[in-house]
Design a protein around this motif. Structure first.
Motif, short mmCIF file in Angstrom:
data_model
loop_
_atom_site.label_atom_id
_atom_site.label_comp_id
_atom_site.label_asym_id
_atom_site.label_seq_id
_atom_site.Cartn_x
_atom_site.Cartn_y
_atom_site.Cartn_z
N GLU A 182 -10.59 52.99 -11.13
CA GLU A 182 -9.62 53.87 -10.35
C GLU A 182 -9.85 55.28 -11.06
O GLU A 182 -11.05 55.61 -12.11
CB GLU A 182 -8.06 53.49 -11.81
N ILE A 183 -10.18 56.09 -10.22
CA ILE A 183 -10.15 57.14 -10.29
C ILE A 183 -9.04 58.05 -9.75
O ILE A 183 -8.49 58.49 -8.78
CB ILE A 183 -11.36 57.87 -8.82
N TYR A 184 -9.06 59.24 -11.02
CA TYR A 184 -8.15 59.99 -10.44
C TYR A 184 -7.65 61.44 -10.31
O TYR A 184 -9.42 62.07 -9.67
CB TYR A 184 -7.14 60.21 -12.10
N VAL A 185 -7.04 62.34 -10.06
CA VAL A 185 -6.79 63.28 -8.79
C VAL A 185 -5.74 63.83 -8.56
O VAL A 185 -4.92 63.39 -9.64
CB VAL A 185 -7.07 63.22 -7.13
N CYS A 186 -5.83 65.44 -8.89
CA CYS A 186 -4.60 66.25 -8.53
C CYS A 186 -3.71 66.54 -7.86
O CYS A 186 -4.23 65.93 -6.27
CB CYS A 186 -5.35 67.23 -9.34
N SER A 187 -2.29 66.69 -7.52
CA SER A 187 -1.15 66.51 -6.32
C SER A 187 -2.36 67.57 -5.30
O SER A 187 -2.20 66.84 -4.02
CB SER A 187 -0.30 67.40 -6.81
N ALA A 188 -3.04 68.79 -5.83
CA ALA A 188 -2.90 69.82 -4.59
C ALA A 188 -5.04 68.73 -4.12
O ALA A 188 -4.98 68.77 -2.63
CB ALA A 188 -3.68 71.19 -4.55
N HIS A 189 -5.56 68.63 -4.12
CA HIS A 189 -7.22 67.39 -3.96
C HIS A 189 -6.15 66.37 -3.75
O HIS A 189 -7.41 65.86 -2.54
CB HIS A 189 -8.03 67.70 -5.09
N SER A 190 -4.94 65.42 -3.75
CA SER A 190 -4.69 64.44 -2.76
C SER A 190 -4.20 64.31 -1.70
O SER A 190 -4.13 63.80 -0.95
CB SER A 190 -4.05 63.33 -3.73
N ARG A 191 -3.06 66.14 -1.42
CA ARG A 191 -3.39 66.51 0.00
C ARG A 191 -4.30 66.32 0.80
O ARG A 191 -4.15 65.86 1.90
CB ARG A 191 -2.26 67.64 -0.40
N GLU A 192 -5.70 67.56 -0.01
CA GLU A 192 -6.37 67.17 0.94
C GLU A 192 -7.28 66.41 1.30
O GLU A 192 -7.12 65.88 2.47
CB GLU A 192 -7.09 68.42 0.59
N LEU A 193 -7.17 65.28 0.22
CA LEU A 193 -8.21 63.97 0.56
C LEU A 193 -7.13 62.90 1.24
O LEU A 193 -8.15 62.27 2.58
CB LEU A 193 -8.06 63.01 -1.09
N GLU B 263 -21.46 63.98 -13.65
CA GLU B 263 -21.61 63.28 -11.95
C GLU B 263 -20.39 64.58 -11.23
O GLU B 263 -19.37 64.73 -11.90
CB GLU B 263 -21.44 62.05 -11.41
N LYS B 264 -21.12 65.74 -10.21
CA LYS B 264 -20.19 66.48 -9.60
C LYS B 264 -20.01 65.77 -8.98
O LYS B 264 -19.97 65.56 -7.27
CB LYS B 264 -20.78 67.73 -9.36
N ILE B 265 -18.29 65.46 -8.83
CA ILE B 265 -17.69 64.29 -7.92
C ILE B 265 -17.00 65.85 -7.35
O ILE B 265 -16.11 66.52 -7.45
CB ILE B 265 -16.48 63.69 -8.27
N THR B 266 -17.22 65.34 -5.24
CA THR B 266 -16.24 66.28 -4.52
C THR B 266 -15.19 65.71 -3.71
O THR B 266 -15.41 63.96 -3.94
CB THR B 266 -17.05 66.75 -3.28
N LEU C 177 -6.92 63.52 -15.82
CA LEU C 177 -7.50 64.88 -15.43
C LEU C 177 -8.36 65.03 -13.90
O LEU C 177 -8.75 63.26 -13.70
CB LEU C 177 -8.36 66.12 -16.16
N CYS C 178 -7.95 65.46 -13.47
CA CYS C 178 -8.43 66.14 -11.69
C CYS C 178 -10.02 65.14 -11.91
O CYS C 178 -11.01 65.81 -12.72
CB CYS C 178 -7.81 67.10 -11.22
N CYS C 179 -10.97 64.43 -11.24
CA CYS C 179 -11.78 63.80 -11.49
C CYS C 179 -12.94 65.44 -10.16
O CYS C 179 -14.19 64.93 -10.53
CB CYS C 179 -12.20 62.43 -10.70
N ILE C 180 -12.39 66.02 -9.80
CA ILE C 180 -13.55 66.95 -9.25
C ILE C 180 -14.38 67.71 -10.28
O ILE C 180 -13.11 68.37 -10.59
CB ILE C 180 -12.43 67.37 -7.83
N TYR C 181 -15.38 67.95 -9.77
CA TYR C 181 -15.66 68.53 -10.82
C TYR C 181 -15.41 70.03 -11.12
O TYR C 181 -15.54 70.30 -12.84
CB TYR C 181 -17.77 68.23 -10.76
#
Length: 348
Positions: free
Chosen positions: A52-63, A5-8, A32-36
């Protein structure tokens, strides 16, 4: 092999906005970040019940920025407001005024795990103005003023230049306060998706809205030329929204402009009439009389599909939206950005 699945970030935004969901520092170092298409280490997680869904620092700031925008806009649009009636030329314009409650808004964000966002004027103005039902938002004298595109304002959309007059009238107290604005006629009363009639010329009767001599009939309504044009405008707003989400056509900017201002990185989209031509063709298909599709006309409606601010520069529309991971800016900063774009001739 099962396709992954391609998570965005849009998927994550929907998850975080759900009840009881929040974003927290990650408690595992090997995720690892879940963004595909992201292979960075996860530093945060979205926690919801047993998920629980994991995300990196860059994508967390955007989110966090996107969720802050959504929560801020919803917070102010749900608040009690006072309605001001302004006269702009021959038109009535209704502006909503509401108090600013930083504490309650910050509390909602903290409940989502968003603790580092400072709620200031830039966050409020650009978040509220980005909402698709809002065409103007500005903080003046510690109160928020905003213009909704919904009835009774669905018959008139001010241009960017007219918004300067709105600000001056509010600051000068040139308005009346109305208890409950009366919706005399909405465009939806006339133009329905499955029953669109072409206006017919009439020579007798009075306009349903203003009681002046009618010129046209649509369905059961007689209208003067002015109010026929206004009721058409409400439907044209829907065209712009559908065009930007790809229902009618896929609108793409003719250019992008990247600027740095007050230590903020701003991504701006630029549109010319050619990039908006499919909307023009749609308007002609629906037999919209008297519509002069020029750059000023487009400026009236382009703010509705999640674009907070727009301005005309050299017969081009320059636009700002929070949707493109932009920094938060105030309406006042936007006016200064446009001024400097003109001074440096960035669009020549």
């Amino acid at each position: 092999m099962k396709k992954r699945e391609k998570i965005t970030t849009v998927d994550l935004e929907k998850k975080l906005l759900q009840k009881d969901a929040k974003i927290l520092p990650a408690d595992e170092a090997n995720k690892l970040c879940c963004i595909y298409d992201c292979i960075d280490n996860a530093r945060y997680k979205i926690a919801k019940e047993n998920e629980e869904i994991y995300v990196c620092s860059a994508h967390s700031r955007e989110l966090k920025a996107e969720v802050t925008t959504k929560i801020t806009a919803d917070f102010f649009l749900e608040k009690h407001y006072t309605t001001l009636l302004l006269k702009i030329g021959d038109y009535d314009l209704f502006v909503n005024e509401t108090d600013i409650d930083f504490f309650e808004l910050e509390k909602r964000l903290i409940e989502k795990g968003i603790t580092e966002s400072k709620i200031d004027r830039a966050v409020i103005e650009s978040s509220v103005a980005t909402h698709e039902n809002i065409t103007y938002a500005e903080v003046l004298n510690d109160k928020l003023y905003y213009i909704s595109c919904l009835p009774p304002n669905d018959l008139y959309f001010p241009t960017s230049s007219e918004l300067f007059a709105v600000r001056e009238k509010i600051l000068g107290g040139e308005y009346d306060i109305v208890e409950k604005p009366k919706v005399i006629l909405s465009y939806k009363d006339i133009w329905l998706d499955d029953d669109i009639e072409e206006p017919k010329k009439v020579y007798t009767g009075n306009c349903f809205v203003c009681n002046k001599t009618a010129s046209y009939n649509v369905g059961k309504y007689n209208l003067c030329k002015n109010h026929l044009m206004q009721t058409q405008q409400g439907m044209i707003r829907e065209f712009f929204i559908d065009a930007f989400i790809g229902v009618l056509c896929d609108i793409q900017p003719s250019d992008m402009l990247f600027v740095n201002f007050n230590d903020k990185e701003i991504k701006l989209e630029v549109y010319d009439l050619e990039s908006l031509s499919e909307i023009h063709e749609t308007i002609k298909d629906y037999k919209m009389k008297f519509i002069n599709f020029n750059i000023e006309f487009a400026d009236r409606f382009i703010r509705c599909p999640e674009i907070a601010y727009s301005a005309i520069v050299n017969d081009l529309l320059v636009t700002y939206s929070r949707v493109f991971d932009n920094s938060f800016i105030t309406k006042e900063e936007w006016d200064e950005i446009v001024k400097r774009i003109k001074e440096k001739c960035l669009l020549d």
